[in-house]
Design a protein around this motif. Structure first.
Motif, PDB file in Angstrom:
ATOM      1  N   LYS A 434     -91.172   8.005  38.339  1.00 38.15           N
ATOM      2  CA  LYS A 434     -91.439   7.586  39.943  1.00 38.15           C
ATOM      3  C   LYS A 434     -90.893   6.285  40.042  1.00 38.15           C
ATOM      4  O   LYS A 434     -91.554   5.206  39.115  1.00 38.15           O
ATOM      5  N   GLY A 435     -89.665   6.343  40.412  1.00 31.14           N
ATOM      6  CA  GLY A 435     -88.496   4.861  40.496  1.00 31.14           C
ATOM      7  C   GLY A 435     -88.219   4.156  39.282  1.00 31.14           C
ATOM      8  O   GLY A 435     -88.027   5.435  38.700  1.00 31.14           O
ATOM      9  N   ASP A 436     -87.699   3.222  39.623  1.00 28.32           N
ATOM     10  CA  ASP A 436     -87.174   2.561  38.172  1.00 28.32           C
ATOM     11  C   ASP A 436     -88.016   1.423  37.539  1.00 28.32           C
ATOM     12  O   ASP A 436     -88.649   0.692  38.111  1.00 28.32           O
ATOM     13  N   GLU A 437     -88.419   2.437  36.842  1.00 29.58           N
ATOM     14  CA  GLU A 437     -89.376   2.030  35.800  1.00 29.58           C
ATOM     15  C   GLU A 437     -89.209   0.886  35.055  1.00 29.58           C
ATOM     16  O   GLU A 437     -90.190   0.002  35.103  1.00 29.58           O
ATOM     17  N   THR A 440     -88.878  -2.021  37.356  1.00 30.63           N
ATOM     18  CA  THR A 440     -90.593  -2.811  37.495  1.00 30.63           C
ATOM     19  C   THR A 440     -91.142  -2.894  36.817  1.00 30.63           C
ATOM     20  O   THR A 440     -91.611  -4.182  37.511  1.00 30.63           O
ATOM     21  N   GLY A 441     -91.506  -2.838  35.678  1.00 28.75           N
ATOM     22  CA  GLY A 441     -91.690  -4.045  34.365  1.00 28.75           C
ATOM     23  C   GLY A 441     -91.437  -4.877  34.302  1.00 28.75           C
ATOM     24  O   GLY A 441     -92.282  -6.245  33.870  1.00 28.75           O
ATOM     25  N   LEU A 443     -90.263  -6.923  36.669  1.00 23.27           N
ATOM     26  CA  LEU A 443     -90.750  -7.506  37.947  1.00 23.27           C
ATOM     27  C   LEU A 443     -91.977  -8.188  37.952  1.00 23.27           C
ATOM     28  O   LEU A 443     -92.857  -8.804  38.224  1.00 23.27           O
ATOM     29  N   MET A 444     -93.133  -7.021  36.749  1.00 31.03           N
ATOM     30  CA  MET A 444     -93.988  -7.100  37.471  1.00 31.03           C
ATOM     31  C   MET A 444     -95.008  -8.340  36.217  1.00 31.03           C
ATOM     32  O   MET A 444     -95.639  -9.014  35.781  1.00 31.03           O
ATOM     33  N   LEU A 470    -100.649  -7.180  46.352  1.00 33.39           N
ATOM     34  CA  LEU A 470    -100.006  -5.805  45.075  1.00 33.39           C
ATOM     35  C   LEU A 470    -100.074  -4.585  45.781  1.00 33.39           C
ATOM     36  O   LEU A 470     -99.493  -3.670  45.577  1.00 33.39           O
ATOM     37  N   ILE A 475    -100.391  -1.031  44.569  1.00 30.20           N
ATOM     38  CA  ILE A 475    -100.246  -1.608  42.482  1.00 30.20           C
ATOM     39  C   ILE A 475    -101.347  -2.466  43.204  1.00 30.20           C
ATOM     40  O   ILE A 475    -101.557  -3.262  43.266  1.00 30.20           O
ATOM     41  N   ARG A 488     -99.864   1.863  39.288  1.00 37.85           N
ATOM     42  CA  ARG A 488     -99.654   2.156  40.287  1.00 37.85           C
ATOM     43  C   ARG A 488    -100.767   3.441  40.878  1.00 37.85           C
ATOM     44  O   ARG A 488    -101.950   4.142  39.921  1.00 37.85           O
TER      45      ARG A 488
END
Length: 489
Positions: A434-437, A440-441, A443-444, A470, A475, A488
């Motif tokens: 799902k999405g750009d893993e 996202t990683g 950014l997280m 979040l 998240i 998620r």
RNA sequence: GGUCGGUUAACCGAGUGGCUAGGUAGCGGUCUGCAAAACCGUUUACGGCGGUUCGAAUCCGCCACCGACCUCCA
């Protein structure tokens, strides 16, 4: 080839050690759907049950030929043999060619089955593509005196068959009793006996789906296709025939009668029947108009559904019960299944991040043995799951520090979960992709670092704000002993 | 009416004679700034009545209720 698989044979009403007819090959035939409307929850049961069997036999290194038919012709509305073909009826209703209806619902059925992560059968034959084979079978039955023609239609002579064989052995019926219990239906005049069933029906002028034959322009009876196609692809005798319990009578009895009469021997060694899914205690069925389609379950778009349920939740829900038990549909049960599945998947994710210790407090071999024993006991998936949850508890305890696992143990445990959860039970992780893993990683990581700074400064307001926001974005943060985990929802 | 099957704790759901099924939900605790997660502990069971047995949820009998099939259904 060796196995300890016991399966419940509906014919003997006992669990029997599975011994294939040809040492390393298995022939498996399962009755598929009549494609005239969307697949519902009930259709998922045999698909998943026999997918589990297919997967397990394959895992045991058998070469399995799995045949599941598509009924796209000749399925009458009632057994008076005077009813209307379901597909034609639907075609008129939807202003489509009959074959358009077939294609449409065959496509949606296959899409749903892929969503449920069932493997494609080796062959998915269609009844309409095997009219010749069905006619050949009728010819043999007429030659041998087990079928008779009247007014262009051909019927199976059950009285004659029952003199030499036992009609009703699978479902425990006695022909004489059937005769007295059969309801009086219209349009049975031309048959010799009310319980005789149609092999070929002469088409009325308005009937569109028709084929030429020695007897009339017409169409084959429903029971015939399975006999013709199973014989064609699996031979005169084959190992396992599966289907829903509701097909036991009359469909499977008729199949046995047709094949036995034509070939002189019984076609199937092991009969397996899955039980029904009920709703409010009653069987879910298209004809009872109490069904929930799989698309509705996946989208949550049905009045009785409190939420959407993912395909894997449905699969897990079905695997949570033994295939010969009924399952009653309820939102509570599905929600429990959803939570349980999440717990299982989370633990597997954790397992892959686990650090090995010098020693181990778990015996993976014993756990593995118990898992095999569960499957060998007539595919007892609920017991298998209970063993896997023992593994889940162990994994979480390793994180907690109360259990330890060494490197070989870790590899064995990963292997075990891989084999049983993904390969055999056919579950899959639905959260990935799902999405750009990667982004996202990254950014997280930044966000978690910033929050750690505010935590170090005891600026709880800021750290809580980050966590709350979040969470609103879907998240969830979890503060562990060493570091922070997020996922998620 | 006939044939077959079921009745397990709050819910789901295994289990065929003695050994904690498991999941979900409660409750208490540990951990934590708080929370979540996790872990530990824990509360309600085997439809009713009888029988067999040292011992029955599990075997036998009777009763009650529910369902499937007897029309097409997965």
């Amino acid at each position: 080839m060796q196995n300890n698989l016991f399966i419940y044979n509906s014919l003997s009403k006992k669990k029997e050690l599975f011994k294939p007819l040809h040492s390393s090959f298995v022939g498996l035939y399962v009755c598929g759907p009549t494609v005239y409307s969307d697949a519902h929850l009930g259709h998922a049961r045999p698909s998943i049950t026999f997918d589990l069997l297919f997967r397990y036999l394959t895992h045991l290194e058998y070469k399995v030929r799995y045949v599941r038919n598509i009924t796209d012709v000749g399925h009458l509305e009632n057994d008076a043999d005077e009813g209307e073909d379901k597909i034609e009826k639907k075609a008129r209703f939807e202003h489509l060619e009959p074959m358009e209806v077939v294609q449409k619902y065959m496509n949606s059925f296959n899409k749903n089955m892929e969503q449920l992560n069932t493997l494609h059968p080796s062959i998915e034959p269609r009844a309409s593509g095997h009219v010749i084979e069905q006619q050949e079978l009728i010819k043999i039955l007429i030659e041998k005196g087990y079928a008779y023609e009247i007014n262009g239609s051909v019927y199976f002579d059950l009285l004659k068959y029952n003199k030499e064989y036992h009609y009703g052995k699978l479902s425990g019926r006695v022909l004489e009793e059937l005769q007295s219990n059969t309801r009086a239906l219209d349009g049975q005049d031309e048959k010799r006996n009310s319980f005789d069933f149609a092999l070929w029906k002469k088409a009325t002028p308005e009937h569109i789906m028709r084929w030429p034959s020695p007897w009339s322009d017409g169409f084959p009876g429903w029971h015939l296709e399975c006999s013709a196609m199973s014989t064609k692809y699996l031979g005169d005798e084959f190992d396992i025939h599966g289907g829903g319990m509701d097909l036991q009578f009359p469909h499977h009895e008729c199949e046995i009668a047709q094949s036995t009469a034509a070939l002189g021997k019984e076609p199937v060694k092991y009969w397996m029947h899955n039980n029904m899914i009920t709703i409010n205690g009653q069987k879910m069925a298209r004809s009872l108009d109490n069904f929930i389609t799989l698309d509705q379950l996946f989208s949550g778009n049905h009045p009785v559904l409190q939420q959407a349920y993912s395909p894997m939740t449905i699969r897990f829900f079905i695997l949570r019960a033994h295939y010969r038990s009924t399952i009653d549909f309820s939102n509570e049960a599905l929600q429990a299944a959803e939570k349980g599945l999440q717990k299982l998947m989370k633990a597997i994710e954790t397992l892959n991040k686990l650090k090995p210790s010098a020693s181990s407090t778990i015996d993976v071999t014993t756990l593995e043995k118990k898992c095999y024993e569960a499957l060998d006991d007539d595919l007892n998936s609920p017991i298998l799951l209970s063993h896997l949850f023992e593994g889940v508890k162990f994994i979480n305890s390793v994180v907690d520090g109360s259990e330890k696992i060494d490197d070989p143990g870790l590899e064995a445990l990963k292997d075990l979960f891989n084999t049983f959860v993904f390969e055999i039970l056919g579950l899959k992780d639905e959260t990935t992709g799902k999405g750009d893993e990667k982004l996202t990683g990254e950014l997280m990581k930044i966000i978690v670092d910033l929050r750690q700074d505010s935590k170090n400064n005891k600026d709880w307001a800021t750290s809580d704000k980050i966590r709350t926001n979040l969470k609103n974005a879907g998240i969830e943060l979890k503060d562990l002993k060493d570091g922070v985990d997020w996922e998620r929802e």
